[in-house]
Design a protein around this motif. Structure first.
Motif, PDB file in Angstrom:
ATOM      1  N   THR A  95       0.850  -1.181   0.000  1.00 38.66           N
ATOM      2  CA  THR A  95       0.000   0.000   0.000  1.00 38.66           C
ATOM      3  C   THR A  95       0.888   1.234   0.000  1.00 38.66           C
ATOM      4  N   THR A  96       0.265   2.375  -0.089  1.00 38.27           N
ATOM      5  CA  THR A  96       0.992   3.645  -0.022  1.00 38.27           C
ATOM      6  C   THR A  96       0.331   4.556   1.000  1.00 38.27           C
ATOM      7  N   ASP A  98      -0.667   7.528   0.418  1.00 35.59           N
ATOM      8  CA  ASP A  98      -1.794   8.180  -0.256  1.00 35.59           C
ATOM      9  C   ASP A  98      -3.049   7.316  -0.225  1.00 35.59           C
ATOM     10  N   GLU A  99      -2.909   6.012  -0.424  1.00 27.27           N
ATOM     11  CA  GLU A  99      -4.067   5.109  -0.380  1.00 27.27           C
ATOM     12  C   GLU A  99      -4.692   5.072   1.016  1.00 27.27           C
ATOM     13  N   ILE A 100      -3.853   5.083   2.024  1.00 33.30           N
ATOM     14  CA  ILE A 100      -4.361   5.041   3.394  1.00 33.30           C
ATOM     15  C   ILE A 100      -5.050   6.354   3.750  1.00 33.30           C
ATOM     16  N   MET A 102      -6.522   8.319   1.680  1.00 29.81           N
ATOM     17  CA  MET A 102      -7.799   8.305   0.961  1.00 29.81           C
ATOM     18  C   MET A 102      -8.838   7.482   1.735  1.00 29.81           C
ATOM     19  N   ASP A 103      -8.429   6.318   2.247  1.00 26.30           N
ATOM     20  CA  ASP A 103      -9.343   5.508   3.068  1.00 26.30           C
ATOM     21  C   ASP A 103      -9.812   6.272   4.299  1.00 26.30           C
ATOM     22  N   SER A 110      -8.972   2.512   8.014  1.00 23.48           N
ATOM     23  CA  SER A 110      -8.081   1.860   7.066  1.00 23.48           C
ATOM     24  C   SER A 110      -7.411   0.673   7.749  1.00 23.48           C
TER      25      SER A 110
END
Length: 140
Positions: A95-96, A98-100, A102-103, A110
């Motif tokens: 994961t990154t 940024d993805e976390i 966003m969650d 997340s």
């Protein structure tokens, strides 16, 4: 509150690493040894967990007063005994940041896994662990 504010980590004398490649370090000390004269497994695990938690705080500072982290699970592997100071670092797994983020912004929670590695003074891998964290934002 940070991992270094916790009494257990103070007793163990976990400190910020002077080497920027690592988050925390731990000096070799008689009070932290097992019956074979190396670092006790519980001490190594404590350093890894504290490093994982600090990595979260460093990467999600914008949420530090808003989120509640819960360590849900771990998978650990001790590689070789440690007979010198040890150094710990962490990174995201699959994961990154940024993805976390966003969650957290969209779902208010997340689930993520961090990989924590601990090496000795000769840079030999002592411990590798996966720490699964559940992050949720506080309700207002």
């Amino acid at each position: 509150m940070t991992p270094l504010d916790l009494k257990l980590n103070q007793i163990l004398n976990i400190v910020p690493s002077k080497n920027p490649e690592f988050i925390f370090s731990l000096a070799f000390h008689d009070n932290l040894l097992n019956h074979f004269g190396g670092f006790h497994a519980a001490v190594i695990f404590s350093l890894a967990e504290a490093t994982s938690a600090q990595f979260l705080l460093q990467n999600f500072e914008e949420f530090k007063d808003e989120f509640i982290p819960l360590l849900r699970g771990t998978a650990t592997k001790y590689k070789i005994p440690a007979f010198s100071a040890i150094y710990a670092k962490a990174k995201f797994k699959n994961t990154t940041k940024d993805e976390i983020v966003m969650d957290l912004n969209n779902k208010k929670r997340s689930l993520l896994t961090l990989i924590t590695e601990i090496v000795d003074e000769s840079n030999q891998l002592i411990f590798a662990g996966e720490f699964e964290w559940f992050l949720t934002l506080k309700t207002k």
